[in-house]
Design a protein around this motif. Sequence first.
Motif, mmCIF file in Angstrom:
data_model
loop_
_atom_site.group_PDB
_atom_site.id
_atom_site.type_symbol
_atom_site.label_atom_id
_atom_site.label_comp_id
_atom_site.label_asym_id
_atom_site.label_seq_id
_atom_site.Cartn_x
_atom_site.Cartn_y
_atom_site.Cartn_z
ATOM 1 N N ARG A 1 0.786 -1.269 -0.143
ATOM 2 C CA ARG A 1 0.084 0.066 -0.062
ATOM 3 C C ARG A 1 0.949 0.736 0.260
ATOM 4 N NH1 ARG A 1 -3.392 -1.933 4.473
ATOM 5 N NH2 ARG A 1 -5.625 -3.130 3.416
ATOM 6 N N PRO A 2 0.268 2.155 -0.545
ATOM 7 C CA PRO A 2 1.253 2.855 -0.380
ATOM 8 C C PRO A 2 1.341 3.541 0.999
ATOM 9 C CG PRO A 2 -1.020 3.919 -1.836
ATOM 10 C CD PRO A 2 -0.857 2.159 -1.104
ATOM 11 N N ALA A 3 2.263 4.851 1.257
ATOM 12 C CA ALA A 3 2.983 5.539 2.081
ATOM 13 C C ALA A 3 1.982 5.961 3.144
ATOM 14 C CB ALA A 3 4.488 5.590 1.789
ATOM 15 N N GLY A 4 1.947 6.134 4.557
ATOM 16 C CA GLY A 4 0.412 6.783 5.045
ATOM 17 C C GLY A 4 -1.023 6.205 4.633
ATOM 18 N N SER A 5 -0.856 5.198 3.441
ATOM 19 C CA SER A 5 -2.438 4.798 3.570
ATOM 20 C C SER A 5 -2.698 3.672 4.809
ATOM 21 C CB SER A 5 -2.463 3.858 2.197
ATOM 22 O OG SER A 5 -3.601 3.559 1.787
ATOM 23 N N SER A 6 -3.769 3.820 4.658
ATOM 24 C CA SER A 6 -4.057 2.890 5.916
ATOM 25 C C SER A 6 -5.455 2.005 5.481
ATOM 26 C CB SER A 6 -5.185 2.971 6.911
ATOM 27 O OG SER A 6 -6.149 3.910 6.626
ATOM 28 N N ARG A 7 -5.943 1.543 4.399
ATOM 29 C CA ARG A 7 -6.693 1.476 3.481
ATOM 30 C C ARG A 7 -6.716 1.759 1.881
ATOM 31 N NH1 ARG A 7 -11.716 4.436 2.835
ATOM 32 N NH2 ARG A 7 -11.339 6.776 4.213
ATOM 33 N N PRO A 8 -6.782 0.417 0.840
ATOM 34 C CA PRO A 8 -6.577 0.557 0.283
ATOM 35 C C PRO A 8 -7.799 2.013 -1.270
ATOM 36 C CG PRO A 8 -7.571 -1.650 0.800
ATOM 37 C CD PRO A 8 -7.607 -1.210 1.788
ATOM 38 N N GLY A 9 -7.150 2.219 -1.866
ATOM 39 C CA GLY A 9 -7.681 3.716 -2.859
ATOM 40 C C GLY A 9 -7.532 4.404 -1.882
ATOM 41 N N THR A 10 -7.029 5.209 -1.151
ATOM 42 C CA THR A 10 -6.308 5.997 -0.105
ATOM 43 C C THR A 10 -5.815 6.616 -1.329
ATOM 44 O OG1 THR A 10 -6.994 5.391 2.085
ATOM 45 C CG2 THR A 10 -6.048 7.335 1.729
ATOM 46 N N ALA A 11 -4.806 6.350 -1.469
ATOM 47 C CA ALA A 11 -3.735 6.966 -2.755
ATOM 48 C C ALA A 11 -4.722 7.713 -3.739
ATOM 49 C CB ALA A 11 -2.324 6.393 -3.041
ATOM 50 N N THR A 12 -5.626 7.311 -4.268
ATOM 51 C CA THR A 12 -6.555 7.977 -5.357
ATOM 52 C C THR A 12 -7.372 8.990 -4.510
ATOM 53 O OG1 THR A 12 -6.604 5.238 -6.017
ATOM 54 C CG2 THR A 12 -8.219 7.334 -7.535
ATOM 55 N N SER A 13 -8.296 9.205 -3.516
ATOM 56 C CA SER A 13 -8.892 9.822 -2.951
ATOM 57 C C SER A 13 -7.939 10.889 -2.828
ATOM 58 C CB SER A 13 -9.449 9.416 -1.970
ATOM 59 O OG SER A 13 -9.844 7.925 -1.940
ATOM 60 N N SER A 14 -6.881 10.825 -2.377
ATOM 61 C CA SER A 14 -6.329 11.840 -1.836
ATOM 62 C C SER A 14 -5.567 13.083 -2.990
ATOM 63 C CB SER A 14 -4.757 11.582 -0.264
ATOM 64 O OG SER A 14 -3.625 10.646 -1.932
ATOM 65 N N CYS A 15 -5.151 11.851 -4.340
ATOM 66 C CA CYS A 15 -4.565 12.804 -5.429
ATOM 67 C C CYS A 15 -5.760 13.510 -6.391
ATOM 68 C CB CYS A 15 -4.265 11.677 -6.565
ATOM 69 S SG CYS A 15 -3.033 10.979 -6.014
ATOM 70 N N ALA A 16 -7.669 12.644 -6.409
ATOM 71 C CA ALA A 16 -8.846 13.840 -6.387
ATOM 72 C C ALA A 16 -8.985 15.058 -5.752
ATOM 73 C CB ALA A 16 -9.778 12.837 -6.169
ATOM 74 N N SER A 17 -8.433 14.868 -4.310
ATOM 75 C CA SER A 17 -8.532 16.245 -3.743
ATOM 76 C C SER A 17 -8.601 18.173 -4.317
ATOM 77 C CB SER A 17 -8.077 15.727 -2.135
ATOM 78 O OG SER A 17 -8.215 16.600 -1.208
ATOM 79 N N PRO A 18 -6.895 17.506 -4.419
ATOM 80 C CA PRO A 18 -6.473 18.838 -5.740
ATOM 81 C C PRO A 18 -7.826 18.819 -6.928
ATOM 82 C CG PRO A 18 -4.858 17.381 -4.993
ATOM 83 C CD PRO A 18 -5.791 16.729 -4.564
ATOM 84 N N THR A 19 -8.308 18.685 -6.978
ATOM 85 C CA THR A 19 -9.068 18.557 -7.668
ATOM 86 C C THR A 19 -10.696 19.166 -7.648
ATOM 87 O OG1 THR A 19 -8.368 16.781 -9.083
ATOM 88 C CG2 THR A 19 -10.870 17.752 -9.962
ATOM 89 N N ARG A 20 -10.735 18.322 -6.399
ATOM 90 C CA ARG A 20 -12.326 18.599 -5.647
ATOM 91 C C ARG A 20 -12.563 19.905 -5.151
ATOM 92 N NH1 ARG A 20 -12.466 13.542 -3.544
ATOM 93 N NH2 ARG A 20 -11.098 13.831 -1.884
ATOM 94 N N GLN A 21 -11.419 20.438 -4.535
ATOM 95 C CA GLN A 21 -10.913 21.714 -4.063
ATOM 96 C C GLN A 21 -10.558 22.883 -5.504
ATOM 97 O OE1 GLN A 21 -10.057 22.698 -0.819
ATOM 98 N NE2 GLN A 21 -10.602 24.824 -1.864
ATOM 99 N N SER A 22 -10.444 22.468 -6.242
ATOM 100 C CA SER A 22 -10.040 23.697 -7.757
ATOM 101 C C SER A 22 -11.645 23.544 -8.474
ATOM 102 C CB SER A 22 -9.167 22.338 -8.528
ATOM 103 O OG SER A 22 -9.466 23.975 -9.707
ATOM 104 N N ALA A 23 -12.139 22.621 -8.276
ATOM 105 C CA ALA A 23 -13.673 22.444 -8.885
ATOM 106 C C ALA A 23 -14.422 23.590 -7.656
ATOM 107 C CB ALA A 23 -14.377 21.178 -8.912
ATOM 108 N N PHE A 24 -14.184 23.257 -6.240
ATOM 109 C CA PHE A 24 -15.007 23.979 -5.301
ATOM 110 C C PHE A 24 -15.144 25.655 -5.613
ATOM 111 C CE2 PHE A 24 -14.515 26.142 -1.433
ATOM 112 C CZ PHE A 24 -16.209 25.745 -0.846
#
Length: 83
Positions: A6-29
Amino acid sequence: MTTTSRPAGSSRPGTATSSCASPTRQSAFSQAKADHDFVEQELELELHTNTELTRQIHVLTTELHRRLLDGEDRDVERPPAGT
């Protein structure tokens, strides 16, 4: 026993993908907020303009009414009544 990588700092699968989408969500907001603020500013300006026009119309209508009632338009030629 098998281990899953798993990616560093990730406690569950898919977390890395979610954190990468965060800047996109922030930009959209941020874009949605900027669009909203622009529309609100335009509406406020339009309301201010309409209010000012309404005030000017009221002043002119009041002045016209006063002049007509006071007979200040006597120098204006009018056709004789009944013609």
